[in-house]
Design a protein around this motif. Structure first.
Motif, PDB file in Angstrom:
ATOM      1  N   ALA A 159     -82.193  18.839 -87.693  1.00 48.96           N
ATOM      2  CA  ALA A 159     -82.851  19.479 -88.843  1.00 48.96           C
ATOM      3  C   ALA A 159     -84.333  19.612 -88.554  1.00 48.96           C
ATOM      4  O   ALA A 159     -84.931  18.783 -87.885  1.00 48.96           O
ATOM      5  CB  ALA A 159     -82.636  18.645 -90.101  1.00 48.96           C
ATOM      6  N   TRP A 202     -83.031  26.253 -80.868  1.00 45.96           N
ATOM      7  CA  TRP A 202     -83.157  26.709 -82.244  1.00 45.96           C
ATOM      8  C   TRP A 202     -84.592  27.174 -82.465  1.00 45.96           C
ATOM      9  O   TRP A 202     -85.511  26.715 -81.809  1.00 45.96           O
ATOM     10  CB  TRP A 202     -82.777  25.618 -83.242  1.00 45.96           C
ATOM     11  CG  TRP A 202     -83.683  24.433 -83.275  1.00 45.96           C
ATOM     12  CD1 TRP A 202     -84.815  24.272 -84.026  1.00 45.96           C
ATOM     13  CD2 TRP A 202     -83.557  23.222 -82.513  1.00 45.96           C
ATOM     14  NE1 TRP A 202     -85.393  23.054 -83.791  1.00 45.96           N
ATOM     15  CE2 TRP A 202     -84.636  22.378 -82.861  1.00 45.96           C
ATOM     16  CE3 TRP A 202     -82.632  22.767 -81.571  1.00 45.96           C
ATOM     17  CZ2 TRP A 202     -84.813  21.120 -82.305  1.00 45.96           C
ATOM     18  CZ3 TRP A 202     -82.809  21.516 -81.019  1.00 45.96           C
ATOM     19  CH2 TRP A 202     -83.888  20.706 -81.386  1.00 45.96           C
ATOM     20  N   ASP A 232     -87.882  27.492 -84.748  1.00 47.45           N
ATOM     21  CA  ASP A 232     -88.623  26.871 -85.841  1.00 47.45           C
ATOM     22  C   ASP A 232     -89.823  27.770 -86.135  1.00 47.45           C
ATOM     23  O   ASP A 232     -90.709  27.919 -85.291  1.00 47.45           O
ATOM     24  CB  ASP A 232     -89.082  25.467 -85.433  1.00 47.45           C
ATOM     25  CG  ASP A 232     -89.769  24.698 -86.566  1.00 47.45           C
ATOM     26  OD1 ASP A 232     -90.162  25.325 -87.575  1.00 47.45           O
ATOM     27  OD2 ASP A 232     -89.914  23.482 -86.425  1.00 47.45           O
ATOM     28  N   GLU A 241     -86.414  23.768 -93.277  1.00 49.42           N
ATOM     29  CA  GLU A 241     -86.377  25.152 -92.807  1.00 49.42           C
ATOM     30  C   GLU A 241     -85.012  25.520 -92.215  1.00 49.42           C
ATOM     31  O   GLU A 241     -84.525  26.616 -92.402  1.00 49.42           O
ATOM     32  CB  GLU A 241     -87.466  25.363 -91.762  1.00 49.42           C
ATOM     33  CG  GLU A 241     -87.549  26.792 -91.277  1.00 49.42           C
ATOM     34  CD  GLU A 241     -88.685  26.997 -90.304  1.00 49.42           C
ATOM     35  OE1 GLU A 241     -88.496  27.785 -89.376  1.00 49.42           O
ATOM     36  OE2 GLU A 241     -89.746  26.372 -90.471  1.00 49.42           O
ATOM     37  N   GLY A 242     -84.426  24.590 -91.482  1.00 45.22           N
ATOM     38  CA  GLY A 242     -83.133  24.879 -90.883  1.00 45.22           C
ATOM     39  C   GLY A 242     -82.444  23.639 -90.364  1.00 45.22           C
ATOM     40  O   GLY A 242     -83.036  22.564 -90.298  1.00 45.22           O
ATOM     41  N   GLN A 243     -81.174  23.807 -90.020  1.00 45.57           N
ATOM     42  CA  GLN A 243     -80.399  22.712 -89.461  1.00 45.57           C
ATOM     43  C   GLN A 243     -79.146  23.269 -88.803  1.00 45.57           C
ATOM     44  O   GLN A 243     -78.750  24.393 -89.076  1.00 45.57           O
ATOM     45  CB  GLN A 243     -80.006  21.704 -90.527  1.00 45.57           C
ATOM     46  CG  GLN A 243     -78.979  22.231 -91.510  1.00 45.57           C
ATOM     47  CD  GLN A 243     -78.568  21.179 -92.510  1.00 45.57           C
ATOM     48  OE1 GLN A 243     -79.338  20.303 -92.869  1.00 45.57           O
ATOM     49  NE2 GLN A 243     -77.344  21.267 -92.973  1.00 45.57           N
ATOM     50  N   PHE A 244     -78.548  22.472 -87.928  1.00 43.68           N
ATOM     51  CA  PHE A 244     -77.214  22.773 -87.427  1.00 43.68           C
ATOM     52  C   PHE A 244     -76.498  21.470 -87.127  1.00 43.68           C
ATOM     53  O   PHE A 244     -77.125  20.421 -86.969  1.00 43.68           O
ATOM     54  CB  PHE A 244     -77.239  23.707 -86.205  1.00 43.68           C
ATOM     55  CG  PHE A 244     -77.819  23.114 -84.947  1.00 43.68           C
ATOM     56  CD1 PHE A 244     -77.036  22.406 -84.048  1.00 43.68           C
ATOM     57  CD2 PHE A 244     -79.165  23.289 -84.649  1.00 43.68           C
ATOM     58  CE1 PHE A 244     -77.577  21.878 -82.889  1.00 43.68           C
ATOM     59  CE2 PHE A 244     -79.711  22.764 -83.484  1.00 43.68           C
ATOM     60  CZ  PHE A 244     -78.913  22.056 -82.605  1.00 43.68           C
TER      61      PHE A 244
END
Length: 139
Positions: A138, A52, A54, A33-36
């Motif tokens: 992540a 972040w 989620d 779904e996402g990461q940084f």
């Protein structure tokens, strides 16, 4: 004429194989779904990461990756305890577990709960300050 047909058929088979091979890795990595990515410099116990969001749109695990870990202890970096938290605005934040990171990847499983998350440093094994060259989160 036969040589041209064989060459064309071979080129098409090669293109199909290349397409099939390149589709699998791209699809496998596209499910997160996402990461940084970031770094840590001079953290003490109690320091927190950025937050972040989620959406919990996927069943992916939430994970934290460290590379290039250094602490100021006499025996060097051993591992760091990291606690994953869900940020609750009108109540105490909810712990989603603590893991030991030995300068690699740790998974927290699927939090199965949409919201804002962050991690906190709860302990350093050997030292009082932690620096990490590369951090990837992540979810």
């Amino acid at each position: 004429m036969k040589i041209g047909l064989k060459s064309w058929a071979g080129a098409m088979a090669g293109a199909a194989l290349l397409g099939a091979v390149s589709v699998v890795p791209a699809h496998a990595g596209a499910t997160a779904e996402g990461q940084f990515e970031t770094y840590i410099s001079g953290w003490r116990v109690g320091n927190e990461s950025r937050r972040w969001w989620d959406n919990n749109d996927t069943w992916d695990y939430t994970g934290i990756y460290f590379s290039g870990c250094v602490s100021d202890g006499g025996s060097g970096f051993n591992h760091a305890s990291l606690q994953l938290w869900k940020d609750i605005s009108s109540a105490p934040d909810r712990s989603k577990g603590t893991r030991s990171n030995y300068c690699g990847w740790v998974d927290y499983g699927d939090p199965d709960d949409r919201g804002n998350y962050y991690f906190a440093l709860t302990d350093i094994y050997s030292g009082t300050f932690l620096s990490v060259d590369y951090v990837k989160v992540a979810w």
